[in-house]
Design an enzyme around this catalytic site. Structure first.
Site, mmCIF file in Angstrom:
data_model
loop_
_atom_site.group_PDB
_atom_site.id
_atom_site.type_symbol
_atom_site.label_atom_id
_atom_site.label_comp_id
_atom_site.label_asym_id
_atom_site.label_seq_id
_atom_site.Cartn_x
_atom_site.Cartn_y
_atom_site.Cartn_z
ATOM 1 N N GLU A 103 0.830 -1.222 0.000
ATOM 2 C CA GLU A 103 0.000 0.000 0.000
ATOM 3 C C GLU A 103 0.855 1.258 0.000
ATOM 4 O OE1 GLU A 103 -3.612 0.810 2.125
ATOM 5 O OE2 GLU A 103 -4.278 -1.275 1.980
ATOM 6 N N TYR B 197 -6.939 4.220 -8.278
ATOM 7 C CA TYR B 197 -6.391 3.608 -7.056
ATOM 8 C C TYR B 197 -5.268 2.635 -7.418
ATOM 9 C CZ TYR B 197 -5.673 1.500 -2.591
ATOM 10 O OH TYR B 197 -5.069 1.080 -1.431
ATOM 11 N N GLU C 152 -1.284 0.982 -6.207
ATOM 12 C CA GLU C 152 -0.330 0.748 -5.118
ATOM 13 C C GLU C 152 0.966 0.208 -5.703
ATOM 14 O OE1 GLU C 152 -1.854 -2.093 -2.349
ATOM 15 O OE2 GLU C 152 -3.725 -1.010 -2.024
ATOM 16 N N HIS D 225 -0.594 -8.370 -2.044
ATOM 17 C CA HIS D 225 -1.650 -7.716 -1.292
ATOM 18 C C HIS D 225 -2.926 -7.956 -2.067
ATOM 19 C CE1 HIS D 225 -3.767 -3.783 0.090
ATOM 20 N NE2 HIS D 225 -4.169 -4.828 0.783
ATOM 21 N N ASP E 123 -0.119 -9.036 2.835
ATOM 22 C CA ASP E 123 -1.488 -8.968 3.343
ATOM 23 C C ASP E 123 -2.378 -9.740 2.380
ATOM 24 O OD1 ASP E 123 -4.001 -8.367 4.203
ATOM 25 O OD2 ASP E 123 -3.874 -6.212 3.803
ATOM 26 N N ASP F 117 -2.355 -11.030 7.439
ATOM 27 C CA ASP F 117 -0.998 -10.967 6.883
ATOM 28 C C ASP F 117 -0.288 -12.297 7.115
ATOM 29 O OD1 ASP F 117 -0.584 -7.745 6.474
ATOM 30 O OD2 ASP F 117 -1.932 -8.238 8.129
ATOM 31 N N HIS G 29 -2.445 -2.410 10.331
ATOM 32 C CA HIS G 29 -1.867 -3.756 10.373
ATOM 33 C C HIS G 29 -0.610 -3.776 11.232
ATOM 34 C CE1 HIS G 29 -3.978 -5.784 6.916
ATOM 35 N NE2 HIS G 29 -4.314 -4.529 6.690
#
Ligand SMILES: *[C@@H]1O[C@H](CO)[C@@H](O)[C@H](O)[C@H]1NC(C)=O
Length: 316
Positions: free
Chosen positions: A66, A105, A107, A162, A196, A241, A281
């Site tokens: 992220e 969006y 990452e 992720h 994650d 995770d 997290h």
């Protein structure tokens, strides 16, 4: 047994542990941390950055997830802080491109590593779609190959992931295809998956697990168990995770019981609110053994024998 005799034994034990390098040996620690939207806003909070630096500097290599650093300012800032934090180590990083189905969006996966103990010898961005395949991932793994001469395993591959919560089951299952591709390309069995996965609570229902190849194929060992909590919020307890290793050799190179979440709020005495400024997290981590497994299995029985003899001698 008298108390002075007992304290002498304890002293002896401490000396021996030191002599056998049980404490001296520095662990090689691999970590994965979802930074929950790391970008300029977090970089502008000195306390948050300080906590991030403390967490990341514990590890030889950390997968950051992220990372949403559109202007590419926050990550260099983090690297500068890391490199001025501890004189013993220098850190470098490799980053994926920005990944995600929606341009709005995206990452990045980022691996931050100590240049003294880690060499990145290969990079492979798993493709968005393969011919005749569905688009399996929201954020395709940015796979790296790592040389770590101080570890027993020496060289291995890290596959980050992720997942998007809604498709977690399918995405975790698809990691198997990434494994097959990477094993074919680099001719290695020593593969670790980390990140994650959203592999718990509502996102990976029990009834779906039997269809996930990474779970039902027993060559894959899930090191972070289902019962642990990798979330900061006191109201949640989910093992999102995870760290998974493939193969017997890699499994043997894992320091027993070292795989766990790092509860940074507790370690650094942060309130829930302060911790949530950093991330929702915990990071998760695992240590690799340094020497050859044989050396260790010889030294421990020897150590015990020596202690028994010492005990008989001192306490008789
Ligand atoms: C879930 O997977 C489907 C099929 O690949 C895809 O169309 C959809 O966008 C995915 N959902 C998310 C949230 O990524």
């Amino acid at each position: 047994m008298g108390s002075s005799c007992f304290s002498m034994l304890v002293l002896l034990l401490l000396l021996l542990l030191g002599a056998f390098g049980v404490w001296g040996a520095s662990d090689f620690r691999i970590c994965a941390f979802n930074l929950q939207g790391f970008g300029e806003s977090k970089a502008n909070k000195p306390k948050v950055m300080h906590t991030l630096v403390r967490i990341i500097s514990r590890c030889d290599i950390t997968l950051l997830q992220e990372v949403r650093d559109n202007k590419m300012k926050a990550l260099p800032q983090l690297m500068n802080l890391l490199n001025s934090y501890d004189d013993n180590y220098m850190y470098d990083f490799v980053a994926s491109k920005r990944l995600g189905r929606s341009p709005a969006y995206q990452e990045q996966y980022v691996f931050v590593y100590r240049t003294e103990t880690v060499q990145v010898t290969g990079q492979y961005q798993y493709p968005d779609t393969l011919p005749g395949d569905i688009d399996a991932f929201s954020r395709e793994p940015f796979v790296i190959r790592v040389k770590a001469p101080k570890t027993a395993i020496k060289e291995f591959v890290l596959i980050p992931q992720h997942t998007s919560p809604a498709n977690a089951t399918k995405e975790i299952d698809s990691l198997y295809d990434v494994f097959v591709a990477v094993r074919g390309m680099w001719k290695t069995e020593n593969v670790m998956f980390l990140g994650d996965f959203n592999a718990d609570c509502g996102y990976l229902p029990k009834k779906h697990r039997k269809n996930v190849r990474l779970i039902n194929d027993h060559r894959f060992v899930w090191l972070i168990p289902e019962k642990v909590d990798t979330t900061v919020r006191e109201s949640t307890s989910c093992a999102y995770d995870r760290i998974v290793v493939h193969g017997e050799a890699f499994t043997r190179a894992i320091e027993p019981l070292s795989a766990k979440p790092f509860n940074f709020p507790k370690e650094y005495r942060l309130t829930e609110e302060q911790a949530l400024d950093v991330s929702d997290h915990y990071s998760v981590e695992v240590c690799l053994t340094s020497g050859s497994p044989r050396q260790q299995s010889v030294s421990f029985p020897l150590l015990l024998l020596f202690l028994l003899l010492a005990c008989a001698f001192i306490c008789s």
